[in-house]
Scaffold this motif. Structure first.
Motif, PDB file in Angstrom:
ATOM      1  N   ASN A   2      19.727 -36.695  42.371  1.00  0.00           N
ATOM      2  CA  ASN A   2      20.460 -36.095  41.245  1.00  0.00           C
ATOM      3  C   ASN A   2      20.333 -34.569  41.232  1.00  0.00           C
ATOM      4  O   ASN A   2      20.320 -33.938  40.181  1.00  0.00           O
ATOM      5  CB  ASN A   2      19.965 -36.668  39.908  1.00  0.00           C
ATOM      6  N   GLY A   3      20.227 -33.978  42.424  1.00  0.00           N
ATOM      7  CA  GLY A   3      20.110 -32.535  42.541  1.00  0.00           C
ATOM      8  C   GLY A   3      21.408 -31.873  42.955  1.00  0.00           C
ATOM      9  O   GLY A   3      22.469 -32.142  42.379  1.00  0.00           O
ATOM     10  N   ASP A   4      21.334 -31.019  43.985  1.00  0.00           N
ATOM     11  CA  ASP A   4      22.500 -30.242  44.407  1.00  0.00           C
ATOM     12  C   ASP A   4      23.597 -31.085  45.056  1.00  0.00           C
ATOM     13  O   ASP A   4      24.777 -30.757  44.967  1.00  0.00           O
ATOM     14  CB  ASP A   4      22.070 -29.174  45.424  1.00  0.00           C
ATOM     15  N   ILE A   5      23.209 -32.155  45.730  1.00  0.00           N
ATOM     16  CA  ILE A   5      24.138 -32.890  46.584  1.00  0.00           C
ATOM     17  C   ILE A   5      24.131 -34.381  46.241  1.00  0.00           C
ATOM     18  O   ILE A   5      23.069 -34.981  46.077  1.00  0.00           O
ATOM     19  CB  ILE A   5      23.750 -32.703  48.071  1.00  0.00           C
ATOM     20  N   LYS A   6      25.311 -34.970  46.148  1.00  0.00           N
ATOM     21  CA  LYS A   6      25.419 -36.406  45.915  1.00  0.00           C
ATOM     22  C   LYS A   6      25.141 -37.156  47.213  1.00  0.00           C
ATOM     23  O   LYS A   6      25.390 -36.637  48.304  1.00  0.00           O
ATOM     24  CB  LYS A   6      26.827 -36.754  45.404  1.00  0.00           C
TER      25      LYS A   6
END
Length: 243
Positions: free
Chosen positions: A148-152
């Motif tokens: 659930n950070g910068d990238i899916k």
């Protein structure tokens, strides 16, 4: 793919593990937690290491003289670089001081080494990621792998493919989720999951009795590190054709 195990340098379990495993594979250590004696011992027994700036340790409200800290980090890099060290991660504290300031800190680090690893974050935009891949062709670039950070999850393959198109080696920080590693052959990843599992009384998927974990913490960490080394070997063999 090489999985670098992080957080070995922190905790009383480190000497216990080093004594029992004389030949380590790949470890990531943080400049922020640097203990010179312990650091040298880990480096000596490791095939390769990566060095993190410790930037994430500052993202909880701590006040820091960023320029002075970065200069100290740069001096240490200049004085301690060896062939075993693959690279040194930049000061990616965008959320604290902004990207423009981070770029100035990067200049300080790149003035002493050509092994500085830029770390892309979502706030920098996709255009910046593409420009980074062009600029650092032939070198290591990094993205974050935190859930659930910068990238899916479904986007990691796209980031990997673009980096490879530009002849970059790509490191995914904080990534040992098997559902991703089984699909995307990153050059490098790292994780402290082995240590976190041990601290919560687990060795891999096996739960350890609370009393045993409490009184035998070093042994639990040791067994957890051994299992992590098996994972290192598993994914190195799985994706070695891509190295």
């Amino acid at each position: 793919m090489k999985i670098f195990l992080s957080a070995l340098e922190s905790g009383n379990d480190c000497p216990y593990i080093l004594e029992r495993i004389p030949e380590l594979k790949w470890n990531l250590m943080s400049f922020f937690y640097l203990n010179e004696e312990r650091f040298k011992a880990i480096e000596k027994q490791s095939e390769q290491i990566l060095i993190d700036s410790g930037a994430h340790s500052f993202q909880k409200g701590k006040k820091v003289d960023w320029i002075e800290y970065t200069k100290k980090y740069a001096r240490w890099i200049q004085e301690n670089d060896t062939p075993k060290k693959l690279g040194f991660f930049e000061m990616d504290v965008d959320v604290v001081i902004g990207y423009e300031a981070v770029l100035e800190l990067r200049k300080i680090l790149e003035s002493v080494s050509n092994k500085i690893i830029p770390v892309w974050h979502k706030n920098r935009g996709i255009k910046d990621y593409k420009e980074m891949c062009h600029k650092y062709t032939g070198k290591i670039i990094a993205i974050t792998g935190f859930r659930n950070g910068d990238i899916k999850d479904e986007q990691y393959a796209l980031f990997y493919e673009y980096a490879k198109k530009n002849d970059c080696k790509i490191h995914c920080l904080g990534m040992t989720r098997r559902n991703i590693l089984d699909k995307v052959p990153f050059d490098f990843v790292d994780s402290s999951s082995w240590k976190q599992q041990a601290l919560f009384g687990r060795i891999g998927k096996n739960k350890v009795k609370k009393e045993f974990s409490k009184t035998n913490r070093n042994e639990v960490c040791y067994q957890s590190y051994l299992q992590a080394m098996e994972m290192q070997e598993e994914y190195f063999r799985k994706w070695r054709a891509y190295d």
